[in-house]
Design a protein around this motif. Structure first.
Motif, PDB file in Angstrom:
ATOM      1  N   GLU A 132       7.526   6.391  -4.568  1.00  0.00           N
ATOM      2  CA  GLU A 132       8.742   5.578  -4.534  1.00  0.00           C
ATOM      3  C   GLU A 132       9.109   5.274  -3.078  1.00  0.00           C
ATOM      4  OE1 GLU A 132      13.471   5.677  -5.824  1.00  0.00           O
ATOM      5  OE2 GLU A 132      12.213   7.467  -6.067  1.00  0.00           O
ATOM      6  N   LEU A 133       8.946   4.011  -2.700  1.00  0.00           N
ATOM      7  CA  LEU A 133       9.284   3.564  -1.353  1.00  0.00           C
ATOM      8  C   LEU A 133      10.721   3.050  -1.376  1.00  0.00           C
ATOM      9  CD1 LEU A 133       8.049   3.206   1.488  1.00  0.00           C
ATOM     10  CD2 LEU A 133       7.514   0.842   0.840  1.00  0.00           C
ATOM     11  N   GLU A 184      16.740   4.162   7.092  1.00  0.00           N
ATOM     12  CA  GLU A 184      15.681   5.109   6.760  1.00  0.00           C
ATOM     13  C   GLU A 184      14.736   4.476   5.749  1.00  0.00           C
ATOM     14  OE1 GLU A 184      15.988   9.606   5.358  1.00  0.00           O
ATOM     15  OE2 GLU A 184      16.002   8.211   3.649  1.00  0.00           O
ATOM     16  N   LEU A 185      13.445   4.569   6.029  1.00  0.00           N
ATOM     17  CA  LEU A 185      12.407   4.180   5.076  1.00  0.00           C
ATOM     18  C   LEU A 185      11.756   5.470   4.605  1.00  0.00           C
ATOM     19  CD1 LEU A 185      10.880   1.713   3.823  1.00  0.00           C
ATOM     20  CD2 LEU A 185       9.198   1.999   5.672  1.00  0.00           C
ATOM     21  N   SER A 186      11.848   5.752   3.297  1.00  0.00           N
ATOM     22  CA  SER A 186      11.356   7.038   2.781  1.00  0.00           C
ATOM     23  C   SER A 186      10.359   6.819   1.659  1.00  0.00           C
ATOM     24  CB  SER A 186      12.523   7.890   2.276  1.00  0.00           C
ATOM     25  OG  SER A 186      13.153   7.271   1.166  1.00  0.00           O
ATOM     26  N   LEU A 187       9.507   7.799   1.483  1.00  0.00           N
ATOM     27  CA  LEU A 187       8.524   7.808   0.399  1.00  0.00           C
ATOM     28  C   LEU A 187       8.752   9.075  -0.420  1.00  0.00           C
ATOM     29  CD1 LEU A 187       5.967   6.405  -0.784  1.00  0.00           C
ATOM     30  CD2 LEU A 187       4.615   7.963   0.649  1.00  0.00           C
ATOM     31  N   ASP A 188       9.151   8.895  -1.673  1.00  0.00           N
ATOM     32  CA  ASP A 188       9.482  10.035  -2.542  1.00  0.00           C
ATOM     33  C   ASP A 188      10.479  10.967  -1.872  1.00  0.00           C
ATOM     34  OD1 ASP A 188       7.822   9.132  -4.569  1.00  0.00           O
ATOM     35  OD2 ASP A 188       6.085  10.256  -3.827  1.00  0.00           O
ATOM     36  N   ARG A 195       0.827  -1.204   0.000  1.00  0.00           N
ATOM     37  CA  ARG A 195       0.000   0.000   0.000  1.00  0.00           C
ATOM     38  C   ARG A 195       0.860   1.251   0.000  1.00  0.00           C
ATOM     39  NH1 ARG A 195      -4.886  -0.204   2.689  1.00  0.00           N
ATOM     40  NH2 ARG A 195      -4.945   2.051   2.299  1.00  0.00           N
ATOM     41  N   LEU A 196       1.926   1.238   0.791  1.00  0.00           N
ATOM     42  CA  LEU A 196       2.828   2.387   0.822  1.00  0.00           C
ATOM     43  C   LEU A 196       3.497   2.593  -0.537  1.00  0.00           C
ATOM     44  CD1 LEU A 196       4.786   2.448   4.219  1.00  0.00           C
ATOM     45  CD2 LEU A 196       3.468   4.293   3.190  1.00  0.00           C
ATOM     46  N   ALA A 197       3.912   1.499  -1.143  1.00  0.00           N
ATOM     47  CA  ALA A 197       4.614   1.586  -2.434  1.00  0.00           C
ATOM     48  C   ALA A 197       3.698   2.142  -3.514  1.00  0.00           C
ATOM     49  CB  ALA A 197       5.143   0.217  -2.836  1.00  0.00           C
TER      50      ALA A 197
END
Length: 411
Positions: free
Chosen positions: A219-220, A282-286, A213-215
């Motif tokens: 960009e995850l 680190e887990l980042s989104l865009d 869902r996050l992806a």
């Protein structure tokens, strides 16, 4: 070991074949830094928080007006010039202060809000001799240090065994409090097998769904701080900002809310990175951090230091997803000598307890230094704790409509 630096201290004495030097100011620590660093790497019970690069910034920025005493337990050298003195033990103490249950002043191992272990640094294999020397030093200074409290000390292992044995051999009175435990991980041979034992199939499926869902939102990306060539300052600033964005920022408990705490974090993380003992994920989104964690390595162990996540994405459990990646990375690092990792979490911490299978047992020791009055109070201490517990239960049963002064006085 530069013996001359220690001989200037009046606390230097011979205890069971050991010399114990006491340092009470940061300015006098310099000559022992090299041996202190070596001891931290050779300790049978690793404690990254008592390494010089971690403890000295804490004493500078977090100790405030509290007085401390750094005890260096030195094995004297032989007649041969090449047989130099060896530092076998290190005990950082907070000078005695009052205690609610005890009329005598109580010394403690130095601890601050970001210190999660009070295990002294003791060279592997020298635990019994160092503990006996330490207890004899306490007895020699029993007027100044009548009682010593070791809160949440390791309950098992060579240090705890050596302490109990030395207490029995020296005939000291002590009280050992009830045990509790916090999450610990010992990576196995296969990470999927480990996760299969830690989580039900339903929960693992749910975490995979949340990741998908996050992806779908952008960009995850998972990033791991590399040993060199990274902009460490950017990593640290991003972590401080992420932590301050959530409930810790609102409660003013985040690192960035106090200048002294932020300086401590930056100095400790920088020193750990220079030594190859810092790990950050680190887990980042865009490019926007959703979750970050910071750990300290002290082979064969590691210590989970801080974790932060973006509460705007809490429904996707980014913190748990990053913890799962941390477990996978730990299994990869097993080949590099990391055999366990201490969660440093509260015993009741739900996420750590659900993901980490093993437990680290802890207990609290109250030691008498040998004076008659201190011996008596150690014997009475358990009864005082029970009385205090009964008083609290009595207060909890009082009606809410009673004024606060009545509840305090018991009505």
């Amino acid at each position: 070991m530069k013996q001359k630096a220690f001989e200037q201290d009046s606390g230097l004495r011979l205890h069971g074949g050991y010399r114990i030097a006491v340092v009470r100011s940061l300015e006098d620590v310099g000559p022992c830094l090299t041996d202190w660093e070596a001891l931290a790497r050779s300790a049978g019970e690793p404690n990254v928080f008592y390494s010089p690069w971690a403890l000295l910034p804490a004493l500078e920025h977090l100790a405030g007006d509290k007085r401390f005493a750094l005890l260096f337990v030195i094995r004297p050298g032989g007649p041969d010039a090449a047989d130099r003195p060896v530092l076998d033990g290190f005990f950082p103490l907070l000078e005695p202060a009052g205690c609610a249950l005890l009329p005598l002043k109580v010394a403690r191992m130095f601890r601050h809000r970001y210190c999660f272990s009070v295990a002294p640094l003791v060279r592997e294999g020298r635990e019994p001799a160092v503990m006996r020397a330490f207890l004899r030093w306490l007895q020699a200074h029993r007027r100044q240090y009548p009682l010593l409290l070791l809160r949440d000390a390791p309950a098992d292992g060579p240090l705890a065994a050596a302490l109990r044995s030395a207490l029995a051999d020296e005939g000291r009175h002590f009280h050992e409090g009830a045990r509790r435990s916090r999450a610990l991980i010992e990576p196995g041979d296969d990470v999927e097998d480990y996760l299969g034992r830690a989580l039900s199939g339903k929960r693992r499926k749910e975490y995979r769904r949340l990741g998908r869902r996050l992806a779908e939102l952008g960009e995850l990306r998972l990033r791991v701080l590399q040993p060199r060539g990274e902009d460490l300052g950017a990593w640290l600033s991003a972590f401080v900002a992420l932590e301050a964005k959530g409930w810790k920022g609102q409660s003013r408990s985040a690192l960035g809310c106090r200048a002294a705490c932020r300086r401590y974090f930056e100095e400790v993380a920088t020193a750990a990175y220079a030594r190859g003992q810092l790990r950050m994920l680190e887990l980042s989104l865009d490019g926007r951090p959703l979750a970050m964690l910071c750990d300290f390595l002290a082979p064969p162990g590691a210590f989970a230091f801080k974790v932060a996540f973006d509460e705007d994405y809490a429904r996707y459990s980014p913190g748990a997803l990053l913890e799962l990646e941390c477990i996978r990375l730990l299994h990869e690092q097993k080949a590099q000598g990391i055999r366990w990792m201490d969660s440093c979490a509260a015993p009741e911490h739900g996420l750590s307890n659900s993901l980490w299978l093993e437990r680290k047992p802890l207990c609290t020791f109250l030691l008498s230094s040998g004076s008659l009055l201190a011996d008596c109070w150690v014997e009475l201490y358990p009864y005082g704790k029970r009385l205090k517990g009964c008083w609290r239960r009595y207060q909890a049963r009082l009606p809410d409509w009673l004024p606060s002064w009545s509840r305090t006085a018991g009505g």
